[in-house]
Design an enzyme around this catalytic site. Sequence first.
Site, mmCIF file in Angstrom:
data_model
loop_
_atom_site.group_PDB
_atom_site.id
_atom_site.type_symbol
_atom_site.label_atom_id
_atom_site.label_comp_id
_atom_site.label_asym_id
_atom_site.label_seq_id
_atom_site.Cartn_x
_atom_site.Cartn_y
_atom_site.Cartn_z
ATOM 1 C CG ASN A 7 4.035 -15.312 5.442
ATOM 2 O OD1 ASN A 7 4.662 -16.159 4.813
ATOM 3 N ND2 ASN A 7 3.365 -14.334 4.874
ATOM 4 N NE ARG A 93 1.051 -16.871 2.345
ATOM 5 C CZ ARG A 93 1.788 -16.275 1.428
ATOM 6 N NH1 ARG A 93 2.943 -15.748 1.740
ATOM 7 N NH2 ARG A 93 1.361 -16.195 0.198
ATOM 8 C CG HIS A 182 -3.308 -13.470 -3.539
ATOM 9 N ND1 HIS A 182 -3.315 -12.881 -4.776
ATOM 10 C CD2 HIS A 182 -2.094 -13.233 -3.008
ATOM 11 C CE1 HIS A 182 -2.138 -12.308 -5.007
ATOM 12 N NE2 HIS A 182 -1.373 -12.516 -3.932
ATOM 13 C CG HIS A 210 -4.924 -9.867 -2.824
ATOM 14 N ND1 HIS A 210 -4.961 -9.876 -1.441
ATOM 15 C CD2 HIS A 210 -3.631 -9.682 -3.155
ATOM 16 C CE1 HIS A 210 -3.736 -9.710 -0.973
ATOM 17 N NE2 HIS A 210 -2.907 -9.588 -2.009
ATOM 18 N NE ARG A 243 4.434 -13.781 -9.781
ATOM 19 C CZ ARG A 243 3.844 -13.673 -8.591
ATOM 20 N NH1 ARG A 243 2.605 -13.226 -8.495
ATOM 21 N NH2 ARG A 243 4.479 -14.020 -7.502
ATOM 22 C CD GLU A 335 -5.791 -2.952 1.943
ATOM 23 O OE1 GLU A 335 -5.140 -2.274 2.762
ATOM 24 O OE2 GLU A 335 -5.734 -4.195 1.895
ATOM 25 C CD GLU A 386 -2.732 -12.254 2.618
ATOM 26 O OE1 GLU A 386 -2.122 -11.170 2.609
ATOM 27 O OE2 GLU A 386 -2.548 -13.139 1.770
HETATM 28 P P1 ADP Z 1 2.478 -7.574 -1.514
HETATM 29 O O1 ADP Z 1 1.848 -8.327 -2.644
HETATM 30 O O2 ADP Z 1 3.967 -7.527 -1.602
HETATM 31 O O3 ADP Z 1 1.919 -7.924 -0.149
HETATM 32 P P2 ADP Z 1 1.098 -5.057 -1.092
HETATM 33 O O4 ADP Z 1 -0.271 -5.615 -0.888
HETATM 34 O O5 ADP Z 1 1.803 -4.440 0.056
HETATM 35 O O6 ADP Z 1 2.058 -6.086 -1.815
HETATM 36 O O7 ADP Z 1 0.976 -3.962 -2.267
HETATM 37 C C1 ADP Z 1 2.070 -3.336 -2.820
HETATM 38 C C2 ADP Z 1 1.579 -2.391 -3.915
HETATM 39 O O8 ADP Z 1 0.677 -1.449 -3.342
HETATM 40 C C3 ADP Z 1 2.697 -1.589 -4.571
HETATM 41 O O9 ADP Z 1 2.512 -1.560 -5.975
HETATM 42 C C4 ADP Z 1 2.486 -0.206 -3.982
HETATM 43 O O10 ADP Z 1 2.906 0.792 -4.873
HETATM 44 C C5 ADP Z 1 0.981 -0.182 -3.856
HETATM 45 N N1 ADP Z 1 0.572 0.923 -2.982
HETATM 46 C C6 ADP Z 1 0.784 1.062 -1.655
HETATM 47 N N2 ADP Z 1 0.321 2.272 -1.229
HETATM 48 C C7 ADP Z 1 -0.187 2.895 -2.330
HETATM 49 C C8 ADP Z 1 -0.801 4.161 -2.555
HETATM 50 N N3 ADP Z 1 -0.990 5.036 -1.576
HETATM 51 N N4 ADP Z 1 -1.203 4.452 -3.832
HETATM 52 C C9 ADP Z 1 -1.015 3.583 -4.825
HETATM 53 N N5 ADP Z 1 -0.442 2.371 -4.677
HETATM 54 C C10 ADP Z 1 -0.033 2.039 -3.457
#
Ligand code: ADP
Length: 404
Positions: A7, A93, A182, A210, A243, A335, A386
């Site tokens: 990626n 990707r 996504h 997502h 955004r 998640e 992914e």
């Molecule tokens: P990206 O789009 O950059 O791949 P991710 O899927 O890693 O992003 O998600 C990042 C987001 O997930 C951030 O807003 C982060 O705060 C949130 N996040 C990660 N762990 C937690 C958690 N335990 N509780 C709440 N939000 C979380």
Amino acid sequence: MKILVLNSGSSSLKFQLFKKADLSVLASGLIEQIGDAKSAAQLSFFDSSGVEQELKQNAPVVDHREAIKVMADMLRASGTLVDTEELAGIGHRVVHGGESFHQPVRIDENVISAIEELIPLAPLHNPANLMGIRVTMEHVGPTPQVAVFDTAFHQSIPEHAYLYALPYSLYEKKKVRRYGFHGTSHAYVARQAALYLDRPVEELNIITLHLGNGASAAAIRGGKCIDTSMGMTPLEGLVMGTRSGDLDPAILFYLSRESGLDIDALDTLLNKESGLKGICGENDMRTISQAAEQGDHQAKLALTIFCYRLRKYIGAYMAALGGVDCIVFTGGIGENSAIVRQLSCQGMERLGLCLDGKKNSIRQKEILEIQAGDSQVSLLVIPTDEEHEIASQTLQVIDEMNVS
Ligand code: ADP
């Protein structure tokens, strides 16, 4: 044999090495801040006894060419990939496949030209993806390379859902339409949901959410996407980290006329300074939830607006699908954030959607089922993967090549 997944972003290179036989992960790495003196590379891998190990390198990585070399050196040093001949294929990707790509394809000069032609639709992403493709092609010669597009899964969206109510000539001449992003993640979690529910995906209506820094929803009927919230670019739809998502386009005319903001300033405003960050000054959902819990008004507002928009999309996609069997939460927020899941399902009991607060608060790495006993809709938390999906699609293309 092994499959390597790359990626390649504008200043980073993420990679993962899989065993071809069962797509188990052998190594995964990240090279960040390419082109900066602070660039750093790290690799975690499993040694021959199955123990997880780590390698780090802090020497500056000047460009993507060097990043690929650093990756190859680290994989060699870890013993997980000593020779490129061990590679059955490489999956890349690619963010934008436009209308040209409905599925993954083996990369050749024509594919490269097509990805190049799509640069105006993804000026930040496609050039970075191409850089990764070009450099690896030089390095590994005849090893099959496959492009897996973020947009491909959404190519099944029907015309009435992908067209904007703009002059039709803009679609014909400029390809202005909804593409969605996504897609690899939506496709992966939808398939995992069907497997988990032990029902053929063809029978299911699924809404996948997502929710990461970027966020999007997809409505999936019988395994095929029929609508998604991101549009021609990733700016449309849900509220995101920085955004805005959906808004009245006339706001742009107003700001241009009243505040003299030019196109670039508006672009930065909507893509980098809006969303959660715009409302409360912070884009990390962890920090926002904690601040909201402690009574911070702006943080509470940001959380509420985020979840309200999400709820509207869930409702809209229930209508688009004519009912839903399963809703999937994925991505960093989907998640991990119980409060986001709770608020976005709130008040939807009459639509057959009932969340169990206790189950929702459980934290686990595996798939988590969070609906109450009387819910007509399954609510699942499914970790996205992914890279695994790209490896699996790469393998499919290689297998098809070998058959034909
Ligand atoms: P990206 O789009 O950059 O791949 P991710 O899927 O890693 O992003 O998600 C990042 C987001 O997930 C951030 O807003 C982060 O705060 C949130 N996040 C990660 N762990 C937690 C958690 N335990 N509780 C709440 N939000 C979380």
